[in-house]
Design an enzyme around this catalytic site. Structure first.
Site, mmCIF file in Angstrom:
data_model
loop_
_atom_site.group_PDB
_atom_site.id
_atom_site.type_symbol
_atom_site.label_atom_id
_atom_site.label_comp_id
_atom_site.label_asym_id
_atom_site.label_seq_id
_atom_site.Cartn_x
_atom_site.Cartn_y
_atom_site.Cartn_z
ATOM 1 N N LYS A 28 0.825 -1.199 0.000
ATOM 2 C CA LYS A 28 0.000 0.000 0.000
ATOM 3 C C LYS A 28 0.869 1.262 0.000
ATOM 4 C CE LYS A 28 -3.751 -0.606 2.327
ATOM 5 N NZ LYS A 28 -4.325 -0.976 3.635
ATOM 6 N N ARG A 38 -3.151 3.040 8.383
ATOM 7 C CA ARG A 38 -3.494 1.915 7.521
ATOM 8 C C ARG A 38 -2.411 0.841 7.539
ATOM 9 N NH1 ARG A 38 -4.833 4.487 1.787
ATOM 10 N NH2 ARG A 38 -6.055 2.574 1.641
ATOM 11 N N GLY A 80 -8.256 -7.303 3.996
ATOM 12 C CA GLY A 80 -9.094 -7.316 5.183
ATOM 13 C C GLY A 80 -8.540 -8.087 6.363
ATOM 14 N N MET A 82 -5.788 -7.420 8.139
ATOM 15 C CA MET A 82 -5.218 -6.583 9.189
ATOM 16 C C MET A 82 -6.103 -5.353 9.360
ATOM 17 S SD MET A 82 -1.188 -6.901 8.594
ATOM 18 C CE MET A 82 -1.303 -6.422 6.903
ATOM 19 N N ARG A 116 -3.315 -1.654 -6.316
ATOM 20 C CA ARG A 116 -2.468 -2.846 -6.195
ATOM 21 C C ARG A 116 -2.826 -3.786 -7.330
ATOM 22 N NH1 ARG A 116 -5.888 -4.827 -0.981
ATOM 23 N NH2 ARG A 116 -7.809 -5.097 -2.121
ATOM 24 N N HIS A 159 -15.862 -9.249 0.442
ATOM 25 C CA HIS A 159 -14.804 -10.123 0.949
ATOM 26 C C HIS A 159 -14.862 -11.506 0.319
ATOM 27 C CE1 HIS A 159 -13.136 -13.008 3.925
ATOM 28 N NE2 HIS A 159 -12.166 -12.132 3.915
ATOM 29 N N SER A 218 13.429 -43.190 -11.449
ATOM 30 C CA SER A 218 12.254 -42.357 -11.285
ATOM 31 C C SER A 218 11.951 -42.313 -9.794
ATOM 32 C CB SER A 218 11.074 -42.941 -12.058
ATOM 33 O OG SER A 218 9.932 -42.162 -11.811
ATOM 34 N N CYS A 272 7.815 -39.480 -10.260
ATOM 35 C CA CYS A 272 6.459 -39.906 -10.603
ATOM 36 C C CYS A 272 5.531 -39.889 -9.395
ATOM 37 C CB CYS A 272 6.475 -41.272 -11.249
ATOM 38 S SG CYS A 272 7.170 -42.555 -10.205
ATOM 39 N N TYR A 319 12.599 -35.039 -16.374
ATOM 40 C CA TYR A 319 11.154 -34.864 -16.515
ATOM 41 C C TYR A 319 10.439 -35.018 -15.181
ATOM 42 C CZ TYR A 319 10.717 -39.923 -16.087
ATOM 43 O OH TYR A 319 10.764 -41.201 -15.610
HETATM 44 P P1 ADP Z 1 -7.596 -2.526 3.650
HETATM 45 O O1 ADP Z 1 -6.178 -2.894 3.485
HETATM 46 O O2 ADP Z 1 -8.333 -3.455 4.538
HETATM 47 O O3 ADP Z 1 -8.271 -2.271 2.341
HETATM 48 P P2 ADP Z 1 -7.350 0.304 3.951
HETATM 49 O O4 ADP Z 1 -6.169 0.835 4.645
HETATM 50 O O5 ADP Z 1 -7.293 0.344 2.481
HETATM 51 O O6 ADP Z 1 -7.611 -1.163 4.466
HETATM 52 O O7 ADP Z 1 -8.576 1.132 4.511
HETATM 53 C C1 ADP Z 1 -9.889 0.690 4.655
HETATM 54 C C2 ADP Z 1 -10.831 1.640 3.963
HETATM 55 O O8 ADP Z 1 -10.672 2.954 4.412
HETATM 56 C C3 ADP Z 1 -10.608 1.677 2.476
HETATM 57 O O9 ADP Z 1 -11.856 1.686 1.832
HETATM 58 C C4 ADP Z 1 -9.886 2.961 2.261
HETATM 59 O O10 ADP Z 1 -10.152 3.502 0.997
HETATM 60 C C5 ADP Z 1 -10.423 3.857 3.360
HETATM 61 N N1 ADP Z 1 -9.416 4.839 3.753
HETATM 62 C C6 ADP Z 1 -8.196 4.593 4.260
HETATM 63 N N2 ADP Z 1 -7.510 5.724 4.462
HETATM 64 C C7 ADP Z 1 -8.317 6.728 4.073
HETATM 65 C C8 ADP Z 1 -8.159 8.138 4.014
HETATM 66 N N3 ADP Z 1 -7.034 8.728 4.405
HETATM 67 N N4 ADP Z 1 -9.193 8.861 3.567
HETATM 68 C C9 ADP Z 1 -10.325 8.257 3.172
HETATM 69 N N5 ADP Z 1 -10.546 6.943 3.200
HETATM 70 C C10 ADP Z 1 -9.534 6.176 3.638
HETATM 71 MG MG MG Z 2 -7.739 -1.106 0.981
#
Ligand code: ADP
Ligand code: MG
Ligand code: MG
Length: 899
Positions: free
Chosen positions: A27, A97, A106, A108, A360, A478, A791, A858, A878
């Site tokens: 990220k 974040r 999701g 962490m 990503r 999710h 083999s 094998c 192989y």
């Molecule tokens: P994850 O890795 O679980 O996607 P994120 O760090 O991306 O967690 O954050 C969870 C949510 O919060 C995401 O939808 C992200 O876009 C939003 N978010 C994170 N930081 C900000 C920010 N600075 N301003 C607005 N929304 C944010």
């Molecule tokens: Mg995210």
């Protein structure tokens, strides 16, 4: 100077860049990358993954001086955003974040709206002139902070999130509100106060009102979430090392919940389900970050391309905010050019202004991976080597996966429709919890996990289920994200389904149909349809795209790929998948299953014969069956080598066990049933897997070997006369050294010259052995004097090396994996430390004696990508695997050669 711990980004510049994923997490690195591309990204700073590791080696304390550096960095962020953190008049809010090297969706935690407190609330209200928004943001902070920082990170696990969610629901019910958007500023304000009281009551501490305390707490909690239960579980499944750590990105907040000109959304630069080159996404008006993923409201489609049955009545961003949409479309192409791959992006629109919050490389199904690789190759975005690397070998599995038989689907009873989130078809018994899914699968059931929605706690259960069905959530929920990553059949957002997880059943709305735990269902994940009962599944036919891709794959492949096949039919399938021969043909298959009655009966006669004459007669009777089988298989593989293994299992396995079979054989042999039972019992072995089997049978009864060899050479001679090109190889199983091979070779040579003379042909063949006992690895130099090929039978070699019985290991192996005694199941992936070392030794010693010794494998592991890579590194000629794994092994071998 000390190592740099804080990397700033914002205002189209950045200290880091997109290559620095190890240090900044995916990220943080990509946020930096987006800034460098000049995209609109809210300013922030990333704390390195090294700090996370320091935090853990430091007994969960932040590295000393770190917060000082954070506050210094925050001054730059404040300048860039023209706001001040904790300032009563012009307060800056931030998020903290999480972000590991590879995405762990999701798994962490992230905390939003940090910095809101009694002192900054009035300033925020004055600034935005929007008290409802401010109090909504405040209660979100309280909820998230209490959950992530105060409850989970502290290890209390009091379920505070649940309590607060329940309070919100109760509040809504009392006032007759349907949706969160019905709540007013005063409502949120009242709730925020009630939440704070509840937190004090349940957790015993106050929600911190000091912004400085808030940020420090959030940073620690994000580090801590690296060791959360779900994150650990996910790492186990994905094979992510524990010592990577997470980075923490502290970023200025932008708000999608400021009213009707604000919104938040997620998108894929191409369709992640099938790979089509269309922009694909979902968005929600007046919402913040996680609302889209959480499946609380049905999200709106991003554009026309994204409209479907569920959302076509909702406005798209393309319709609602055309200029913002246009900007996003431009960003899409900028990003694809830079990253040369399909990306998954998060964006937020604050009062009509677009901000990028994440990008990503997007997860995709196998079908999509293949289509995108081929498209991008044609678009000249990537070259052939890159295209080959773009598809994970295991993803091919899904392209070869069964689909619903269209005829049986027409007649089937449709239960409900949802979104097609993961392709292919699955049949199984409905279960309503992840725990049940795990439990039932353990006892050998195929299950479908049926839920309202899934969350990261469910990953173990999702993993073992054949398919997943949820009533809520969109294509970016999710369940959809995770299933797609695994190429698992999945349907989400089946709105007609009313799932009552606690009652372990689901209703189909508007009908009297009830699905109970254990009911058999069929999912068609490609269409998004669920059916009652078990539908017929068929193999998906091969598509030309797949063929074209595999052609490119073979350009880079250096190691051969053969198949394990016991019948002409299997051989033909494998050949169509590109097998270059058979690496293991097991003679004994003809005594099992369909059509085995007659040969098995004769074999039994042989086994129970009292003297040499009886035995020889039975053997002679058996020979034509063996010859026919071998001949058919060599026809299917004409021109390619076929390795025939001499009879391997202990004879006792074939002895008649039921009274009627014993009676039948007694009649033919002219002896009493009593005598038959006595002879069967005489064959009994305490540990048959290590008993009288394999080459040992031939040592005791050379006639058995003679018969098989004669059958093979006669089949070969006949084929030669018919103008075919048979390429037989004789493989001697479970040898322990050189001498068994010398003795068996004498028999082979004797029969060889007899048959050649009899038919007047010159038969070429190879003679070799299966290496599956550790002693044989050490004596490989002597074995190679007689053996022209080795083999590795890695199933037995693993059993013998570990002393684990493969058939019994399932009772304790999961514990070995959970307790990290073993990293992988050695029966799936070659264990490089033990079994692998033996293979390396055997290769070296064998080739010292015979430099051109042909070596293959094998065992089951021959189709496992990691094991294929191991084989390539060890110079094997192989790998041989089951027919459906042949394309996987081809791709894995090509990728190994490209590394
Ligand atoms: P994850 O890795 O679980 O996607 P994120 O760090 O991306 O967690 O954050 C969870 C949510 O919060 C995401 O939808 C992200 O876009 C939003 N978010 C994170 N930081 C900000 C920010 N600075 N301003 C607005 N929304 C944010
Ligand atoms: Mg995210
Ligand atoms: Mg074996």
């Amino acid at each position: 100077m000390d190592k740099k711990r804080i990397y700033l980004f914002g205002d189209k510049t950045a200290d880091g860049n997109e290559k620095m994923k190890e240090l900044l997490g995916g990220k943080g690195a990509n946020l930096a990358g987006m800034c460098l591309l000049g995209l609109p990204v809210p300013a922030g700073l990333t704390i390195t993954t090294e700090c996370c590791n320091e935090y853990y080696s430091n007994n969960c304390q932040l590295p000393s001086g770190l917060m000082g550096e954070v506050w210094k960095g925050m001054e730059v962020v404040e300048k860039r955003m023209n706001m001040k953190y904790g300032d009563p008049d012009n307060p800056l809010l931030v998020s903290a974040r999480s972000g590991a090297r590879t995405s762990m969706p999701g798994m962490m935690d992230t905390v939003l709206n940090i910095g809101l407190c009694v002192a900054t609330l009035p300033g925020m209200i004055k600034k935005t002139n929007n008290p409802r928004f401010v109090y909504d943001s405040y209660r979100r902070l309280i909820m998230m902070y209490a959950d992530v920082v105060m409850d989970k990170a502290e290890g209390l696990d009091k379920g505070i999130r649940r309590s607060l969610d329940d309070m919100l629901e109760a509040y809504k019910e009392k006032r007759g509100y349907h949706s969160d958007t019905d709540l007013t500023a005063d409502d949120w304000k009242t709730l925020a106060e009630q939440f704070k009281a509840k937190i004090k009551e349940v957790l015993g501490t106050e929600f911190p009102d000091d912004p400085k305390v808030q940020l420090e707490g959030a940073i620690k909690a994000v580090f801590k979430s690296w060791d959360g239960k779900k994150a650990i579980s996910y790492r186990r499944i994905e094979g992510i090392p524990d010592d990577w750590g997470t980075a923490v990105t502290v970023q200025a907040m932008v708000f999608g919940n400021m009213g009707d000109t604000s919104a938040t959304g997620v998108a894929f630069t191409r369709d992640p389900a099938v790979g089509t080159n269309v922009f694909y996404g979902e968005w929600l008006i007046n919402a913040q970050g996680e609302d889209v993923v959480a499946g609380i409201r049905t999200p709106n489609p991003l554009n026309n391309d994204t409209k479907n049955e569920q959302n076509k009545h909702l406005h798209s961003l393309q319709e609602q905010m055309p200029d913002v949409y246009k900007e996003l479309v431009d960003i899409r192409s900028t990003l694809e050019k830079e990253f040369t791959d399909m990306l998954d992006i998060e964006f937020t629109i604050q009062e009509h202004k677009l901000y990028m919050l994440q990008c990503r490389v997007g997860k995709r199904t196998g079908t999509a991976a293949l289509n995108m690789a081929m498209d991008m190759l044609e678009e000249k975005l990537i070259d052939e080597k890159t295209a080959v690397k773009r598809v994970a070998p295991i993803q091919l599995d899904e392209l070869l996966h069964p689909i619903c038989d269209p005829a049986s689907e027409k007649e089937a009873k449709l239960l409900c429709k949802g979104l097609p989130a993961g392709p292919g078809a699955a049949v199984g018994k409905a279960v309503f919890s992840a725990e049940k899914a795990v439990e039932w699968t353990r006892r050998g059931e195929k299950v479908l996990l049926v839920r309202k929605e899934t969350n990261p706690e469910d990953v173990d259960g999702m993993r073992v289920s054949s398919g997943i069905l949820t009533s809520l959530g969109g294509m970016t929920s999710h369940a959809a994200l995770v299933a797609r990553g695994w190429g698992k059949c999945c349907i989400v957002g089946a709105g007609m389904l009313d799932v009552q997880e606690d009652k372990r059943l689901a209703y189909i709305k508007g009908t009297d149909i009830v699905i109970k735990e254990g009911d058999i269902l069929t999912l068609n994940g490609t269409k998004g349809h669920a059916y009652q009962g078990a539908l017929k599944l068929i193999e998906s036919s091969e598509n030309p795209r797949f063929q074209a891709f595999m052609k490119i794959v073979d350009k880079f492949r250096k190691m051969g790929v053969r198949t394990n096949a016991d019948t002409a039919e299997d051989a033909a399938i494998a050949r169509s998948f590109g097998a270059e021969g058979i690496g293991l043909f097991r003679t004994e298959h003809m005594f099992y299953g369909k059509g085995s009655d007659q040969p098995l009966f004769i074999l039994r006669k042989m086994i129970l014969s009292a003297n040499d004459e009886e035995r020889q007669n039975a053997i002679n009777e058996l020979e034509p069956f063996v010859r026919k089988d071998m001949k058919d298989t060599m026809i299917a593989m004409d021109g390619l080598p076929v390795t025939f293994r001499l009879l391997d299992p202990p004879l006792h396995e074939f002895a008649p066990q039921t009274p009627d079979k014993q009676e039948e054989i007694a009649k033919v042999l002219g002896i009493s049933v009593h005598e038959v039972v006595a002879r069967v019992n005489a064959l009994h072995e305490t540990n048959p897997m290590m008993g009288h089997r394999g080459v040992r049978l031939g040592i005791t009864y050379p006639a058995i070997t003679e018969m098989q060899v004669r059958a093979l050479f006669e089949a070969t001679a006949e084929l030669l006369k018919e103008g075919k090109s048979p390429k037989p190889e004789i493989m001697v199983p479970v040898t322990i050294g050189g001498r068994e091979l010398i003795i068996t070779r004498a028999t082979v040579d004797k029969i060889h010259s007899e048959v050649c003379q009899q038919f007047g042909v010159d038969i070429h063949f190879l003679y070799g052995t299966m290496i599956e006992i550790p002693r044989a690895c050490f004596l490989a130099d002597r074995m190679a004097k007689t053996a022209e090929f080795f083999s590795f039978g890695t199933n037995d070699l693993t059993q013998m090396t570990y002393g684990f019985s493969r058939d019994d290991a399932s009772t304790f192996l999961p514990d070995y994996l959970n307790k990290k005694i073993l990293d992988n199941d050695p029966f799936q992936t070659i264990d490089p430390k033990g079994v692998g070392e033996l293979i390396t030794i055997a290769c070296e010693r064998g080739r010292k004696t015979r430099p051109n010794l042909k070596i293959g494998i094998c065992g089951e592991q021959g189709g496992d990508p990691k094991s294929v890579q191991f084989c390539y590194k060890n110079g094997l000629n192989y790998v041989s695997c089951s027919p459906f794994r042949v394309p996987i092994a081809r791709l894995a071998a090509a990728q190994a050669a490209l590394e």
